[in-house]
Scaffold this motif. Structure first.
Motif, mmCIF file in Angstrom:
data_model
loop_
_atom_site.group_PDB
_atom_site.id
_atom_site.type_symbol
_atom_site.label_atom_id
_atom_site.label_comp_id
_atom_site.label_asym_id
_atom_site.label_seq_id
_atom_site.Cartn_x
_atom_site.Cartn_y
_atom_site.Cartn_z
ATOM 1 N N GLU A 1 3.194 0.731 -1.820
ATOM 2 C CA GLU A 1 2.928 -0.204 -0.723
ATOM 3 C C GLU A 1 2.735 0.535 0.601
ATOM 4 O O GLU A 1 1.861 0.191 1.406
ATOM 5 C CB GLU A 1 4.082 -1.196 -0.598
ATOM 6 N N ASP B 1 7.418 1.386 -6.294
ATOM 7 C CA ASP B 1 6.573 0.332 -5.725
ATOM 8 C C ASP B 1 6.495 0.449 -4.205
ATOM 9 O O ASP B 1 5.434 0.221 -3.602
ATOM 10 C CB ASP B 1 7.110 -1.052 -6.109
ATOM 11 N N LEU B 2 7.604 0.809 -3.577
ATOM 12 C CA LEU B 2 7.632 0.957 -2.124
ATOM 13 C C LEU B 2 6.689 2.068 -1.671
ATOM 14 O O LEU B 2 5.960 1.914 -0.674
ATOM 15 C CB LEU B 2 9.054 1.253 -1.659
ATOM 16 N N THR C 1 12.925 -1.694 3.426
ATOM 17 C CA THR C 1 11.563 -1.478 2.926
ATOM 18 C C THR C 1 10.513 -1.809 3.983
ATOM 19 O O THR C 1 9.504 -1.106 4.103
ATOM 20 C CB THR C 1 11.325 -2.321 1.663
ATOM 21 N N ASP C 2 10.727 -2.881 4.750
ATOM 22 C CA ASP C 2 9.754 -3.237 5.789
ATOM 23 C C ASP C 2 9.639 -2.123 6.829
ATOM 24 O O ASP C 2 8.551 -1.841 7.344
ATOM 25 C CB ASP C 2 10.151 -4.548 6.475
ATOM 26 N N ALA D 1 -0.652 0.477 2.847
ATOM 27 C CA ALA D 1 -0.579 -0.050 4.218
ATOM 28 C C ALA D 1 -1.272 0.864 5.218
ATOM 29 O O ALA D 1 -1.815 0.400 6.226
ATOM 30 C CB ALA D 1 0.884 -0.252 4.623
ATOM 31 N N ILE E 1 7.456 0.693 5.288
ATOM 32 C CA ILE E 1 6.028 0.357 5.259
ATOM 33 C C ILE E 1 5.435 0.404 6.667
ATOM 34 O O ILE E 1 4.305 0.880 6.872
ATOM 35 C CB ILE E 1 5.826 -1.032 4.623
#
Length: 464
Positions: free
Chosen positions: A231, A227-228, A333-334, A235, A337
């Motif tokens: 994303e 999923d990461l 994770t942030d 992004a 992204i």
């Protein structure tokens, strides 16, 4: 007295009963080295190690096991090395069965054998090397980040003449571990062979994720990784996210992957792509690399590519990422992204894989051992017979060779040994859980207890 080659004599019994090679051996302008490997990561390491000692006449024997590299994996693993470029390729790299090893080694007459494989493979191959009329110097090692230092790594390699590690921190950890286990392990320090600084072109734009077969292990965590990646691709749709894999369907890896990340990415954005190219090639176009605990992080740093060591699932021995504590590379994770990549702290780098070149003395040690061997003064460090006798030996052989071993004794030994081995491992884990130096003890860099996961001895066919 047995004559093995012009001017080469062995006094007394030969093979596993020989303590030393007596009498001077001939001197050569170069040191003849044969690497013996099977799985992809070990083929890559062995090829790069042959390059690291550029004075040698190097060959490689790839043994047929369930883990043996495919031709495509072999090309990727040896890309950029002298042995990978040599023509004709068949002279430099040969594929052999386990039963053919003694004949080929007798023909090649190496002074040094570099055994590159998982612990049971090392022990199986060294038994064959020990049985040669003139035993070469035996060198072993591990192909990448080896923190925490594991009990099995020492136990399977303690009878080699030299075990190579790749950082000052690893040298301390394995020295401590071998002392605790009462193992006489001679350690040599090398620069991680594919972590040498090299220039690249203009800064890249790819976010590269280096996948690992066993990290993270839990299915829900692997889903989070998938999923990461999606994303991160959404992004920045104008930039690629590259999932770097080491095996295609039908190919094996060193470790068994129960849930491939690619199977969790059925629907992915167009800019989320998959690559099977050599890591060095993939990094040429990288803006940064993301991984949980892969040695690819060290390779990236050497090329000037910044890194995020993903700590979303924590920092634990079982995730093989405790080496990154204090590195300045950990991120969540942030950060991935947003592509907030990092460079390592210099003091951490000095202790972890980027020590001074003058600290890497492993080849000097090998040459000293070779000289002792030539003078007949190198005691042979022989692998002792297995405690379980013939049946135990058949189990060791079958567990490494799998379907390549078609002996009846191997089938019988595996049928008897599998449940016994599994029971012993489970009992040891229960006994030591929560104790000092266990996998749950996060205070140090060593573990004396069995790994919390084991690859199956009977692997499903690749791709299934």
């Amino acid at each position: 007295m047995t004559m093995t080659a012009p001017g080469w004599t062995v006094g007394g019994p030969v093979g596993r009963d020989a303590a030393v090679v007596r009498g001077p051996l001939p001197s050569f302008a170069t040191t003849r080295v044969v690497a013996i490997a099977d799985a992809d990561s070990y083929v890559k390491w062995a090829g790069a190690m042959l390059d690291a000692a550029d004075v040698i006449d190097g060959r490689m024997l790839i043994v047929r096991t369930p883990l043996t590299v495919s031709p495509g994996q072999q090309r990727a693993a040896l890309a950029g090395t002298s042995i990978g470029r040599r023509e004709p390729a068949a002279r430099a790299v040969e594929r052999v069965t386990h039963g053919e090893l003694p004949t080929r080694l007798n023909a090649l007459r190496p002074e040094v054998v570099l055994i590159a494989g998982r612990g049971p493979f090392v022990r199986l191959v060294q038994r064959e090397v020990d049985g040669l009329p003139v035993r070469p110097v035996v060198v072993t090692g591990l192909p990448g980040i080896s923190i925490p230092a594991q009990r099995g790594a020492v136990q399977y390699r303690q009878h080699s003449d030299l075990m190579v590690v790749h950082s000052l921190r690893e040298r301390r950890a394995f020295a401590e571990l071998s002392a605790r286990l009462g193992a006489e392990l001679r350690l040599g320090l090398a620069t991680l062979p594919y972590a040498r600084a090299r220039a690249r072109g203009a800064a890249g734009t790819d976010l590269v994720f280096a996948a690992q077969a066993i990290v993270p292990r839990a299915l829900e965590h692997r889903r989070q990784v998938a999923d990461l990646l999606v994303e991160a691709a959404i992004a920045r749709p104008e930039r690629r996210v590259v999932l770097k894999l080491r095996s295609r369907a039908g190919e094996a890896e060193t470790h068994y992957e129960r849930m491939p990340l690619l199977d969790l990415l059925r629907d992915r954005p167009d800019n989320l792509v998959v690559s099977y190219e050599p890591m060095g090639t993939v990094l040429e176009s990288a803006e940064g690399l993301v991984t949980v605990g892969s040695t690819a992080a060290i390779e990236a740093i050497a090329m000037g590519v910044p890194v995020i060591a993903l700590d979303t699932f924590g920092v634990h021995k079982t995730l093989l990422n405790t080496v990154f504590r204090g590195s300045g590379l950990l991120g969540g994770t942030d950060d991935v992204i947003a592509r907030r990549f990092r460079q390592p702290h210099p003091l951490w780098a000095r202790d972890n894989y980027f020590h001074a070149a003058t600290d890497s003395t492993w080849w000097d040690q090998v040459e000293e051992l070779v000289e002792l061997r030539r003078r007949g003064r190198l005691p042979a460090r022989l692998v002792p017979p297995p405690r379980g006798g013939v049946l135990h030996r058949a189990f060791e052989r079958k567990s490494v060779l799998g379907h390549e071993d078609r002996s009846a004794s191997g089938v019988i030994a595996l049928a008897i040994g599998l449940p016994l081995a599994g029971g012993v491992l489970r009992a040891r884990r229960r006994l030591h859980r929560g104790r000092a130096l266990s996998w749950t003890d996060e205070t140090g860099d060593v573990t004396v207890t069995p790994a919390p996961y084991q690859d199956p001895l009977r692997r499903p066919a690749p791709g299934h």
